[in-house]
Design a protein around this motif. Structure first.
Motif, short mmCIF file in Angstrom:
data_model
loop_
_atom_site.label_atom_id
_atom_site.label_comp_id
_atom_site.label_asym_id
_atom_site.label_seq_id
_atom_site.Cartn_x
_atom_site.Cartn_y
_atom_site.Cartn_z
N LYS B 5 6.09 -5.68 -31.10
CA LYS B 5 5.43 -6.91 -32.65
C LYS B 5 6.79 -8.03 -31.29
CE LYS B 5 5.26 -8.40 -37.15
NZ LYS B 5 5.92 -8.23 -38.32
N ASP B 6 7.45 -8.17 -30.95
CA ASP B 6 8.57 -9.17 -30.23
C ASP B 6 8.18 -9.30 -28.78
OD1 ASP B 6 10.41 -8.40 -32.28
OD2 ASP B 6 12.14 -7.45 -30.93
N LYS B 7 7.30 -8.34 -28.10
CA LYS B 7 6.60 -8.30 -27.18
C LYS B 7 5.71 -9.74 -26.94
CE LYS B 7 7.12 -5.65 -23.25
NZ LYS B 7 6.76 -4.14 -23.11
N LYS B 8 4.83 -9.24 -28.51
CA LYS B 8 3.69 -10.29 -28.89
C LYS B 8 4.46 -11.90 -28.65
CE LYS B 8 0.30 -10.14 -31.32
NZ LYS B 8 -0.86 -9.70 -32.66
N GLU B 9 5.74 -12.32 -29.85
CA GLU B 9 6.23 -13.24 -29.72
C GLU B 9 6.19 -13.71 -28.65
OE1 GLU B 9 6.02 -15.17 -32.26
OE2 GLU B 9 4.95 -13.51 -33.24
N GLN B 10 6.84 -12.88 -28.27
CA GLN B 10 7.42 -13.13 -26.51
C GLN B 10 6.19 -14.17 -25.94
OE1 GLN B 10 9.87 -10.21 -24.62
NE2 GLN B 10 10.24 -11.33 -23.36
N LYS B 11 5.76 -13.01 -25.46
CA LYS B 11 4.26 -13.85 -25.08
C LYS B 11 3.80 -15.79 -25.71
CE LYS B 11 1.40 -11.24 -22.43
NZ LYS B 11 1.13 -10.46 -21.78
N ARG B 12 3.53 -15.73 -27.19
CA ARG B 12 3.24 -16.54 -27.87
C ARG B 12 4.45 -17.74 -27.83
NH1 ARG B 12 4.03 -19.61 -31.92
NH2 ARG B 12 1.61 -19.84 -33.06
N ALA B 13 5.12 -16.95 -27.58
CA ALA B 13 6.28 -18.76 -27.13
C ALA B 13 6.00 -19.29 -25.20
CB ALA B 13 7.83 -18.58 -27.35
N LEU B 14 5.99 -18.27 -24.90
CA LEU B 14 6.16 -18.44 -23.58
C LEU B 14 4.47 -19.25 -23.17
CD1 LEU B 14 7.43 -17.24 -20.58
CD2 LEU B 14 5.10 -15.49 -21.00
N ILE B 15 3.30 -18.62 -23.84
CA ILE B 15 1.82 -19.43 -24.16
C ILE B 15 2.67 -20.85 -24.58
CG2 ILE B 15 -0.06 -20.17 -24.88
CD1 ILE B 15 -0.22 -17.09 -24.71
N LEU B 16 2.97 -21.35 -26.05
CA LEU B 16 3.14 -21.97 -26.01
C LEU B 16 3.88 -23.57 -25.57
CD1 LEU B 16 2.75 -23.63 -28.63
CD2 LEU B 16 4.88 -22.41 -29.97
#
Lengths: 201, 201, 201, 201
Positions: B5-16
């Motif tokens: 879940k964290d990893k997903k969150e992190q990737k999302r933040a990267l994109i944002l």
DNA sequence: GATGAATGAGCTTTCATTCAT
DNA sequence: TATGAATGAAAGCTCATTCAT
């Protein structure tokens, strides 16, 4: 002969005004030349016989109206006479009039200021405009400071504050065009120069 | 499970973050999803697994950072204590800090304010933000007026002037990010509230 | 009356020569009527008063100059007298002169030969031209064969070889226009007819 | 993984072959990318994901097939062994085979040779090709001259004549593709080197 | 879930042709 | 007749979105 030249001039103005309107509302990319043509009531091939490209039309849509107001920012002393306080008051009246009625131009200017790398030539032009204004009222502010009207401190700080202020009003309250609204902000503009109170207060 | 879940969150933040950067510099239209993907270091299609569309990504790029600063504008009394003058001084410090370091967000906000019809939802949100701020400091200004610190007159005029001023600074001097430059404007901001002089003057 | 007709004729020639020049260098598609007008020194619309369409101008640019040289290919016997060997030598001199100085026409012809389906009328015309030439020198070659000057074998093979050869020179060494270069190829042309040696060898 | 790469390679070839076919028939300008796409059986956006632009596709359509035949022109000695006469005969067999079956490539080459200024890079490449060939057979011709097979005289004249000849055949008799037709020209090609007679004559 | 090839609508721009002056 | 402004069809190219792998 005269008539034909006039007609061309007129048609060019038609296109330019359509461009100003649409560019200011939709920005450069989302404004389609076909829309400009339709707004101007000409075929879209015609747009290209008056302006070389979409870019050139954009530049014209900004620079030509800019010329009309340039003098009121770069030759402040020529337009407004009297002691520094009167000059500033008159200048604010004039600028507020321009900013309240020329929403389109100000929006266009902001588009450029917000994207220096996309419109380098225009940005340079507008940046120069800002600097010229700051220079232009420098001595008036200094004189006003000597006379005790204005706050002490860097004249350019005051000039920049003033310009940012009216620009900020324009951009933050984009929908307000009514004069009474703008009228209220004049006193606030003046207060960036010195501690003024409205007489009736 | 947590890690994923964290990893997903992190990737999302990267994109944002990539989106915030590029949208703010290039605007909505000229920002390409492919560029966002490259900037974020993810593959092209991945952007669309985290954000439904280019539009949705734009909204997120504006609204999510807006949440981070919202409180400092809509709950002024909660953040800054003391008498009205101290509150305003502290608030200005805080806002100047935000405006000087968050250029990207302010540019994005301006893009929306400049095109109400193109981004109606976002515009409404931001318009509400402005109004909330004006309401939020209303009583503080009134109190300051009673105490003789601030100019008499409509508190909302003063609040709007102030917001326009810092916004105008941000937009007019787009390239200045250095703190000293912004520091100088704080006194000017305060002067919109009342006739203040720097102590050293 | 006479003068006016002459003037018209002259203007037409001006346009046609400009067309020949530009069509030959740039091809049909990339030659713009506006460029032809400019090259000819006439106004844009004038081109269309002399030639019905871009296509018609192209046909004229090829067919009219072709008439000027047609006779030297289709009536070989009328132009060159003597025994078959002398006739061929004289003919080669003449053709090399034409091919070396009329690069433009040859390029135009090649454009048509390379695209039979695009220019069917012109292609048919030029194809007929080639066949007429081959027929035209048939009897001369036969006579030369009987006299032992020329190789045995199909006269049309020899004729076609010869035509292909000078055409190939023209097209392969497009930039060479100097006469000495072309002079050297004459002996090679002759060798397609029979085993000839230069006298000085 | 392997399969996907293969598929991409295959699709690229599909597009390139369609381009070769259409460019050779219609020329650069009149070939529409939409037509290439249709001919290749892909959507036209796909063409641009395999080739950067219409120009790039054109270059690939010429240069890639050129590589396949380059060696037979630039490394004559490596491919054909024996005494100079046998080498030339074998070379002519090979070249005639290429020219008769590769009409499309030769047409493309001619398009470039006819418009040096429009395709400068390609022209340079092809000009180099011609010069390399001339150099490549120089020593073979010289040796053949010593042995008395070939005409005396500049080897490059002979080499250029030969190349112009087969090129000229290709371009002048554009519709002939049947082998027998080409077969007849071999003896004529050889006669540019020396005074040869067919054995059966 | 991650990838990136495929798609095609939609854009700017060009230019032959028309036609009013 | 000569002109050149107006037109709009047609082209190259881009890129958000879809979807098979």
């Amino acid at each position: 002969m005269k008539t034909m030249k006039d007609k061309k001039e007129q048609k060019r103005a038609l296109i330019l005004n359509a461009a100003i309107k649409l560019y200011s509302v939709n920005g450069f990319e989302e404004t389609k030349i076909a829309d400009v043509a339709k707004e101007a009531g000409v075929s879209f091939g015609t747009v290209f016989s008056y302006f070389e490209s979409k870019n050139a039309l954009y530049e014209a849509a900004i620079l030509e109206p800019l010329e009309e107001i340039r003098s009121y920012f770069e030759n402040v002393e020529d337009h407004f006479q009297g002691d520094p306080l009167d000059v500033m008051k008159a200048m604010i009246d004039c600028h507020v009039e321009i900013f309240s009625t020329r929403k389109e131009l100000l929006l266009l200017i902001q588009q450029v200021l917000a994207r220096p790398s996309r419109f380098p030539n225009l940005f340079e032009e507008l940046d120069g405009f800002v600097n010229s204004f700051v220079d232009s009222i420098n001595s008036i502010i200094e004189e006003g400071q000597k006379l005790g009207y204005f706050y002490k401190g860097s004249p350019s700080l005051i000039a920049e504050s003033y310009l940012s202020f009216i620009n900020g009003i324009r951009l933050t309250f984009i929908d307000d065009e009514t004069n009474p609204v703008w009228e209220r902000f004049k006193i606030q503009a003046l207060r960036l120069f010195g501690p003024f109170y409205k007489s009736e207060e």
